[in-house]
Scaffold this motif. Structure first.
Motif, PDB file in Angstrom:
ATOM      1  N   ARG A 101       0.834  -1.210   0.000  1.00  0.00           N
ATOM      2  CA  ARG A 101       0.000   0.000   0.000  1.00  0.00           C
ATOM      3  C   ARG A 101       0.868   1.258   0.000  1.00  0.00           C
ATOM      4  O   ARG A 101       0.548   2.255  -0.660  1.00  0.00           O
ATOM      5  N   GLU A 138      -5.164  -1.755  -7.472  1.00  0.00           N
ATOM      6  CA  GLU A 138      -4.385  -1.561  -6.253  1.00  0.00           C
ATOM      7  C   GLU A 138      -4.793  -2.574  -5.178  1.00  0.00           C
ATOM      8  O   GLU A 138      -3.941  -3.116  -4.460  1.00  0.00           O
ATOM      9  N   ALA A 147      -2.274  -5.296  -3.311  1.00  0.00           N
ATOM     10  CA  ALA A 147      -2.138  -5.380  -1.862  1.00  0.00           C
ATOM     11  C   ALA A 147      -2.500  -6.774  -1.356  1.00  0.00           C
ATOM     12  O   ALA A 147      -1.828  -7.343  -0.492  1.00  0.00           O
TER      13      ALA A 147
END
Length: 355
Positions: A29, A46, A50
């Motif tokens: 992150r 994203e 993660a």
């Protein structure tokens, strides 16, 4: 979690499923937030990065070697007239998984993935070229007349899936997808989702591979009566599998559990695999953290299943083929996420702000 007899592989697997590594998620992150873009602007890309960091327990990871493990099986409930196609299609089509000419096979070729075809219960004595033979028996029993399988057979399904996942992870595959083939397998899948979701089958039963709408009520009635007859325990995934499941559905659930125990992401396909995912989640809720949803199936029970597991698929293509086709298609999305994550420059690497 139940204490099970004679299930050492399953018990060991369940005991090895751990939560994702929060330190690796935080490191990923931080990198994502420092990349040359507005924070969060790549959305699910994203989130996937993660999640992968937490699964692999590393800030950077390799998603290059991909495989769909697909299972074939037939269903005794077919004799109730819940599917429009001949049951023989299962044995005719499944070798095409191995030779790469079916839907999942051709998509897998395009994305550079392999497909493994495993027979766990196809209704034939014939050997199918390229297909691995792990047949439990030919076809489940008719769940409209009694349990689809014994509890021991249910455990065997799960353990075959675990064994397959471990075999291919040991061969170096870093991303695993699940797939299936089995005429009328939307019927047991709907039953599984109905039981775990606590809903009437009428709410979530679809036409499957082309059942005529006037036959839909009959399919609903068969599913409802099978649940009432067998009374599966909604909190016991193995009992649900035994009472109203299918061999290929249980094996897919086993792959999910095996991947989770071996810290490898597992890409969920469509409606049938949602049922498998629900079984895995019911048996061990932590397994959900290792799942990546590929696409939003057009079957009506999809939303119910995804709400329970809290999965958000990356694609919405109106697909309802199954086979693992959606999982294979999502492999390229996962690789794109990882490539972008590794290669997009960060503010720490360039003087982006003129400082």
């Amino acid at each position: 979690m139940n204490i099970l007899e004679n299930t050492s592989m399953l018990e060991t697997t369940l005991n090895n499923i751990e939560p994702l590594d929060e330190a690796s998620i935080e490191a990923a992150r931080h990198r994502l937030d420092r990349q040359a873009k507005p924070q969060g602007s790549l959305g699910k890309m994203e989130d996937i990065c993660a999640q992968l960091a937490g699964i692999y327990r590393s800030k950077f990871f390799d998603t290059g070697k991909k495989v769909v493990i697909a299972f074939g099986a037939d269903h005794g409930v077919y004799e109730e007239g819940v599917a429009p196609d001949p049951q023989e299609i299962t044995k005719l089509q499944f070798p095409n998984f191995a030779n790469g000419t079916c839907g999942v096979g051709t998509i897998a070729k395009f994305v550079g993935a392999d497909v493994v075809a495993v027979d766990v219960g196809i209704n034939t004595d014939e050997k199918m070229e390229g297909v691995l033979d792990y047949k439990i028996r030919k076809c489940t029993s008719n769940m409209a007349k009694g349990p689809a399988m014994t509890r021991e057979e249910a455990v065997r399904c799960l353990e075959i899936g675990i064994e397959m996942s471990e075999t291919y992870i040991q061969k170096g595959y870093t991303v695993v997808g699940i797939g299936e083939m089995g005429i009328c397998n939307t019927t047991p899948s709907t039953a599984i989702i109905s039981v775990i979701g606590g809903c009437d089958p009428k709410e979530i039963t679809g036409i499957g591979a082309g059942l005529k709408k006037e036959r839909l009520k009959h399919k609903v009635d068969v599913i409802r009566s099978a649940i009432e007859l067998n009374k599966p325990n909604p909190k016991d995934g193995i009992d649900i599998l035994a009472k109203v499941g299918g061999f290929e559905i249980g094996a897919m659930a086993g792959v999910i559990l095996g991947c989770s125990a071996n810290k490898t992401p597992v890409v969920i396909d469509g409606f049938i695999s949602y049922a498998a995912a629900l079984l895995a989640y019911t048996i061990n809720p932590t397994s959900r953290d290792y799942m990546i949803g590929s696409h939003l199936s057009a079957e009506p029970g999809t939303q119910k299943a995804l709400e329970i597991i809290k999965l958000s698929p990356v694609l919405n293509m109106d697909m309802r083929l199954g086979e693992g086709s959606g999982a294979a298609l999502a492999f390229n999305i996962i690789e794109a996420c990882n490539f972008t994550y590794k290669n997009m420059v960060t503010y720490d690497e360039i003087d982006m702000l003129g400082r």
